[in-house]
Design a protein around this motif. Sequence first.
Motif, mmCIF file in Angstrom:
data_model
loop_
_atom_site.group_PDB
_atom_site.id
_atom_site.type_symbol
_atom_site.label_atom_id
_atom_site.label_comp_id
_atom_site.label_asym_id
_atom_site.label_seq_id
_atom_site.Cartn_x
_atom_site.Cartn_y
_atom_site.Cartn_z
ATOM 1 N N ALA A 193 -6.262 1.253 -4.532
ATOM 2 C CA ALA A 193 -7.241 0.732 -3.562
ATOM 3 C C ALA A 193 -7.435 1.704 -2.403
ATOM 4 C CB ALA A 193 -6.755 -0.626 -3.033
ATOM 5 N N GLN B 213 -4.616 6.817 -3.745
ATOM 6 C CA GLN B 213 -3.568 7.652 -4.361
ATOM 7 C C GLN B 213 -4.132 8.980 -4.877
ATOM 8 O OE1 GLN B 213 -1.505 4.770 -7.057
ATOM 9 N NE2 GLN B 213 0.073 4.879 -5.483
ATOM 10 N N ASP C 78 5.641 2.219 4.019
ATOM 11 C CA ASP C 78 4.377 2.189 4.737
ATOM 12 C C ASP C 78 3.476 1.134 4.096
ATOM 13 O OD1 ASP C 78 2.274 3.368 6.526
ATOM 14 O OD2 ASP C 78 1.357 3.716 4.573
ATOM 15 N N ASP D 14 0.284 0.528 4.326
ATOM 16 C CA ASP D 14 -0.981 1.004 3.757
ATOM 17 C C ASP D 14 -0.752 1.600 2.369
ATOM 18 O OD1 ASP D 14 -1.872 0.264 6.217
ATOM 19 O OD2 ASP D 14 -2.882 2.151 6.689
ATOM 20 N N ALA D 15 0.332 2.392 2.232
ATOM 21 C CA ALA D 15 0.620 3.011 0.932
ATOM 22 C C ALA D 15 0.880 1.934 -0.120
ATOM 23 C CB ALA D 15 1.822 3.945 1.045
ATOM 24 N N PHE E 132 -0.304 -1.046 -0.080
ATOM 25 C CA PHE E 132 -1.586 -1.692 -0.355
ATOM 26 C C PHE E 132 -2.419 -0.828 -1.314
ATOM 27 C CE2 PHE E 132 -6.116 -1.984 0.690
ATOM 28 C CZ PHE E 132 -6.354 -3.305 0.353
ATOM 29 N N PHE E 133 -2.449 0.476 -1.059
ATOM 30 C CA PHE E 133 -3.210 1.378 -1.937
ATOM 31 C C PHE E 133 -2.692 1.312 -3.376
ATOM 32 C CE2 PHE E 133 -3.682 4.305 2.012
ATOM 33 C CZ PHE E 133 -4.749 3.537 2.474
ATOM 34 N N SER E 134 -1.360 1.213 -3.520
ATOM 35 C CA SER E 134 -0.770 1.199 -4.863
ATOM 36 C C SER E 134 -0.809 -0.187 -5.484
ATOM 37 C CB SER E 134 0.678 1.691 -4.799
ATOM 38 O OG SER E 134 1.470 0.795 -4.022
ATOM 39 N N ARG E 135 -1.321 -1.165 -4.754
ATOM 40 C CA ARG E 135 -1.451 -2.565 -5.206
ATOM 41 C C ARG E 135 -0.095 -3.243 -5.371
ATOM 42 N NH1 ARG E 135 -6.449 -3.155 -7.856
ATOM 43 N NH2 ARG E 135 -6.021 -5.383 -7.903
ATOM 44 N N MET F 246 -0.289 -7.617 -1.680
ATOM 45 C CA MET F 246 -1.581 -8.280 -1.535
ATOM 46 C C MET F 246 -1.556 -9.077 -0.232
ATOM 47 S SD MET F 246 -4.555 -8.813 -2.696
ATOM 48 C CE MET F 246 -5.888 -9.922 -2.230
ATOM 49 N N VAL F 247 -2.612 -8.969 0.539
ATOM 50 C CA VAL F 247 -2.693 -9.685 1.813
ATOM 51 C C VAL F 247 -3.956 -10.521 1.820
ATOM 52 C CG1 VAL F 247 -2.703 -9.445 4.313
ATOM 53 C CG2 VAL F 247 -1.610 -7.707 2.912
ATOM 54 N N THR F 248 -3.841 -11.784 2.184
ATOM 55 C CA THR F 248 -5.026 -12.643 2.296
ATOM 56 C C THR F 248 -4.966 -13.411 3.616
ATOM 57 O OG1 THR F 248 -3.867 -14.383 1.076
ATOM 58 C CG2 THR F 248 -5.330 -12.967 -0.203
ATOM 59 N N GLY F 249 -6.098 -14.014 3.979
ATOM 60 C CA GLY F 249 -6.161 -14.790 5.220
ATOM 61 C C GLY F 249 -6.509 -13.909 6.405
ATOM 62 N N ASP F 250 -5.859 -14.182 7.530
ATOM 63 C CA ASP F 250 -6.153 -13.496 8.788
ATOM 64 C C ASP F 250 -5.527 -12.093 8.766
ATOM 65 O OD1 ASP F 250 -6.312 -12.581 11.397
ATOM 66 O OD2 ASP F 250 -5.941 -14.557 12.287
ATOM 67 N N ILE F 251 -6.334 -11.109 8.402
ATOM 68 C CA ILE F 251 -5.811 -9.740 8.237
ATOM 69 C C ILE F 251 -5.391 -9.154 9.593
ATOM 70 C CG2 ILE F 251 -6.344 -7.423 7.346
ATOM 71 C CD1 ILE F 251 -6.247 -9.640 5.234
ATOM 72 N N LEU G 194 -1.807 -7.604 10.322
ATOM 73 C CA LEU G 194 -1.709 -6.215 10.776
ATOM 74 C C LEU G 194 -0.857 -6.136 12.050
ATOM 75 C CD1 LEU G 194 -2.890 -3.517 9.844
ATOM 76 C CD2 LEU G 194 -4.803 -3.878 11.417
ATOM 77 N N ARG H 154 2.726 -6.543 11.026
ATOM 78 C CA ARG H 154 3.204 -5.323 10.364
ATOM 79 C C ARG H 154 3.543 -4.258 11.412
ATOM 80 N NH1 ARG H 154 0.685 -0.731 7.684
ATOM 81 N NH2 ARG H 154 -0.626 -0.645 9.534
#
Lengths: 325, 165
Positions: free
Chosen positions: A226, A313, B100, B102-103, B105-108, B111-116, B120, B123
């Motif tokens: 992503a 990535q 990290d 973000d990393a 999240f990028f790699s899946r 998963m984050v839902t709701g009030d981002i 954040l 985090r």
Amino acid sequence: MELICPAGTPAAFKEAVDAGADAVYCGFRDETNARNFPGLNFSREELGQSIVYAKARNVQTFVALNTFMRAGCESLWHKAADDAVRLGASALILADFGLMAYVAETYPQQRLHVSVQASASNREAIRFLVDAFGARRVVLPRILTVQDIARLTRQIDCEVEVFAFGGLCVMAEGRCSLSSYATGKSPNMNGVCSPASHVKYRQEGAEMTSELGDYTINRYGPGEAAGYPTLCKGRFSVGEESGYAFEDPVSLDVMDHLDALRDAGVSALKIEGRQRGKAYVAEVVATLKKSLTADASGRAALISRLRLMSEGQRTTSGAFEKRWR
Amino acid sequence: MLVPSVLAKPLDFAPLALIEHFARRIFDRVLKVHPDLFERLGDYRSKRFCFSPSDLPLHFVVIPEGRVVEVSRGIRQPTADAVISGPLFILLALLEGRCDGDALFFSRDLMVTGDIEAMLALRNALDDSVIDLAADLGGMTGPLAPLVISTARYIRSRALRGKAL
């Protein structure tokens, strides 16, 4: 070349210093800087303590005040500049000409750097900023090739800093309105690109959908890497085709061009990522520090590990090695 | 690394009150050792944050301001302002700032839902707090502290081995 490293929190600042940064850049906890995200940035007290920590280790601190002043609220930016100078910042990174004028007139001895947000990308613009405000360094927008940078550095009387690793913008820093279009807030005026308050993620089976404001901007398949939820990295339908119209979700990495950048007269390499965690900061700073002294073959092995931490990535050398012209 | 099923399975039957008591003790300990967490969290301290380990049959809801910890079981996630889900060891590593966000999240992996925005803020507040869960756990175990700390650190290093941050 100096290594200029990001810090969004005091903990990340300390990691950057300990990992070998020559300078750390950071901002206050308000809209005076372009990473105005919740829970991020520094109070005055935290910045003061961090500067003391850095100075004791011979590391510089650059304070980013790189948003554009709102009419009628200039005092917020003036006060931030006053405080950064008082706390002992090595340099202020500025984008707004009015704020540059204020700093140049009020603190003529203060080192002033031109933010990438100022979009100063040609000889005339940079010479003007040097003559008018005594700018000592310019951070170049990510629109120039290495050859362009080499030509430019020979024609200007200030140091040049370029982005070397991290998030990649749509190459119109300071002028991009995509976030404003979708959310009413921008990095230029509010310090936030695609603010989290306007972001939603939905899990639909193994697919993930990202939304920004009223727009669905991407759908990622099962296991697909992503990217950030920004419009510039959304998938669009254009004519018969669907895909990334502006740019792919991918990060910048120009470490393959280190020697060429050094030969081009670049003074400093900047790592993007004040919004990233301290683990990322520590890893990227330490790796890039080693890369600066490694030979070309050793450098590739060092950097490859960082790709997994990058947006999508994947990494690209972007406009530094422009192949599409 | 996922929690082995031989360890996760008993949690299908373990009394929720017992798990909740243990989770609250850890949470109280973390807040006691890291009071600065609240300051950086700001107004988001009153939000309901849900942590859903994807390899456990449990959900943990935390409201920092009220020092509330609620544990529930089942497929349905409890009501919360923001939810984060992923393997338990990844969530714990994120809590300690060893990975990290973000990393991941990028790699899946996450998963984050709701009030981002709230998630954040949490985090970033956690990332600045320099939490060491092994040390915090050890601080609750009196004379057994050295054994607990070294065991917890060993498990942590095994669980995160080979993980890109």
